[in-house]
Design an enzyme around this catalytic site. Structure first.
Site, PDB file in Angstrom:
ATOM      1  CB  SER A  14     -17.723  44.572  -4.408  1.00  0.00           C
ATOM      2  OG  SER A  14     -16.872  43.983  -3.450  1.00  0.00           O
ATOM      3  CB  SER A  16     -15.105  41.636  -1.847  1.00  0.00           C
ATOM      4  OG  SER A  16     -14.929  42.747  -1.001  1.00  0.00           O
ATOM      5  CB  THR A  61     -19.820  46.667   1.688  1.00  0.00           C
ATOM      6  OG1 THR A  61     -19.342  47.984   1.505  1.00  0.00           O
ATOM      7  CG2 THR A  61     -20.743  46.272   0.536  1.00  0.00           C
ATOM      8  CE  LYS A  65     -18.770  48.270   6.185  1.00  0.00           C
ATOM      9  NZ  LYS A  65     -17.481  48.969   6.302  1.00  0.00           N
ATOM     10  CG  ASN A  86     -15.808  44.149   8.061  1.00  0.00           C
ATOM     11  OD1 ASN A  86     -15.696  43.440   9.068  1.00  0.00           O
ATOM     12  ND2 ASN A  86     -14.788  44.367   7.252  1.00  0.00           N
ATOM     13  CG  ASP A 102     -14.189  47.829   7.853  1.00  0.00           C
ATOM     14  OD1 ASP A 102     -13.775  47.204   6.857  1.00  0.00           O
ATOM     15  OD2 ASP A 102     -15.344  48.294   7.942  1.00  0.00           O
ATOM     16  N   GLY A 125     -14.869  62.805   9.088  1.00  0.00           N
ATOM     17  CA  GLY A 125     -16.125  62.069   8.991  1.00  0.00           C
ATOM     18  C   GLY A 125     -16.481  61.414  10.315  1.00  0.00           C
ATOM     19  N   GLY A 127     -19.061  58.513  10.310  1.00  0.00           N
ATOM     20  CA  GLY A 127     -19.897  57.349  10.032  1.00  0.00           C
ATOM     21  C   GLY A 127     -19.266  56.057  10.525  1.00  0.00           C
ATOM     22  CB  THR A 151     -23.711  68.322  10.582  1.00  0.00           C
ATOM     23  OG1 THR A 151     -23.854  68.749   9.226  1.00  0.00           O
ATOM     24  CG2 THR A 151     -24.827  68.938  11.420  1.00  0.00           C
TER      25      THR A 151
END
Length: 279
Positions: A14, A16, A61, A65, A86, A102, A125, A127, A151
């Site tokens: 990370s 951060s 992270t 989350k 987050n 985010d 995506g 997620g 999917t």
């Protein structure tokens, strides 16, 4: 000296700690910041520490989350919508507040590239980061969003949120995109790739070589194959990472925060990573 940390698994990579320590030094805030490797089964134990010890907050992270959300005393409207946080803020009374910066990271990174509104967007995506991108799209005034996924069955949560936000979502499985549709998608003015590192490599023949702005949340390795193939402007995930961290610093520092110094803090963070800010 209050404590703060980034929590995740794995978390050793990370950036951060560098970002946050740079900001606290600049602001003269009495805050320490470390990286703590934590798995979902350890979240409740860590929450007990936050309540008992001298903490300002935590950055959160993958894969935590979702896990922390039910352990908060209060969460923002964003977190209620996204089902993911987050940021954990430890308030003065010891209660815990969950936020998702985010969204700020995405919106402010795009503003640096002069994009503050658009009617259409595409998200690769479905997620947690895709959910943040959907909320960012709503804040940018998007009227229709194209969701491209591997999917369809796993994208229901994203589709439901997009509908709730009034984004008129259209879902595409990447394996079914060909011909005119592929070209139409490549012409989108804004594309968020929320795919993990290397996960989008096989998507390049279908989605690559677009002409709009690509914000690719991945940044290691960089450039991703998708970013390398892109014809339009490309924003790496580091830009998002910095801007969401600035918002966390605002939440963690309390009275030490000065909104007039946001630009200074942001630029110092860019410098700490050797990255040039696009303005």
């Amino acid at each position: 000296m209050k404590q703060a940390a980034v929590l995740g698994h794995p978390v050793g990579h990370s950036k951060s700690p560098v970002l946050h320590r740079t900001a606290y030094e600049l602001l003269g805030a009495k805050l320490s910041y470390e990286a703590i490797d934590l798995e979902p089964v350890q979240c409740a134990e860590h929450v007990a520490r936050l309540r008992q010890e001298n903490w300002a907050g935590c950055s959160v992270t993958m894969p935590l989350k979702d896990a922390f959300v039910p352990l908060m005393d209060e969460v923002s409207t964003r977190v209620q919508q996204l089902g993911a946080l987050n940021t954990i803020v430890v308030r003065e009374d010891g209660s815990l507040f969950g936020e998702n910066t985010d969204v700020d990271g995405l919106v402010r990174a795009l503003a640096d590239f002069s994009l503050t509104s658009t009617d259409q967007a595409m998200i690769l995506g479905s997620g947690n980061t895709a959910l943040a991108a959907l909320r960012a799209s709503a804040e940018l005034g998007v009227k229709q969003v194209s969701l491209v996924v591997r999917t369809a069955q796993r994208a229901q949560r994203a589709m439901d949120l997009a509908t709730e936000l009034g984004l008129n979502p259209v879902l595409h499985e990447v394996s079914a995109i060909t011909g005119d549709l592929a070209q139409q998608l490549r012409d989108q003015p804004l594309v968020f790739s929320t795919l993990p590192p290397r996960a989008g490599d096989s998507w390049v023949p279908t989605i690559g070589s677009g002409t709009g702005i690509l914000l690719d949340v991945a940044y290691d390795p960089w450039p991703s194959q998708l970013a390398a193939s892109w014809q339009g402007p490309v924003i790496s995930g580091l830009h998002m990472l910095i801007h969401q961290a600035v918002e966390q610093v605002r939440l963690f520092t309390g009275d030490a925060w000065d909104e007039a110094r946001r630009i200074d803090v942001t630029n110092a963070m860019y410098d700490s990573l050797g990255l040039v800010r696009h303005q």
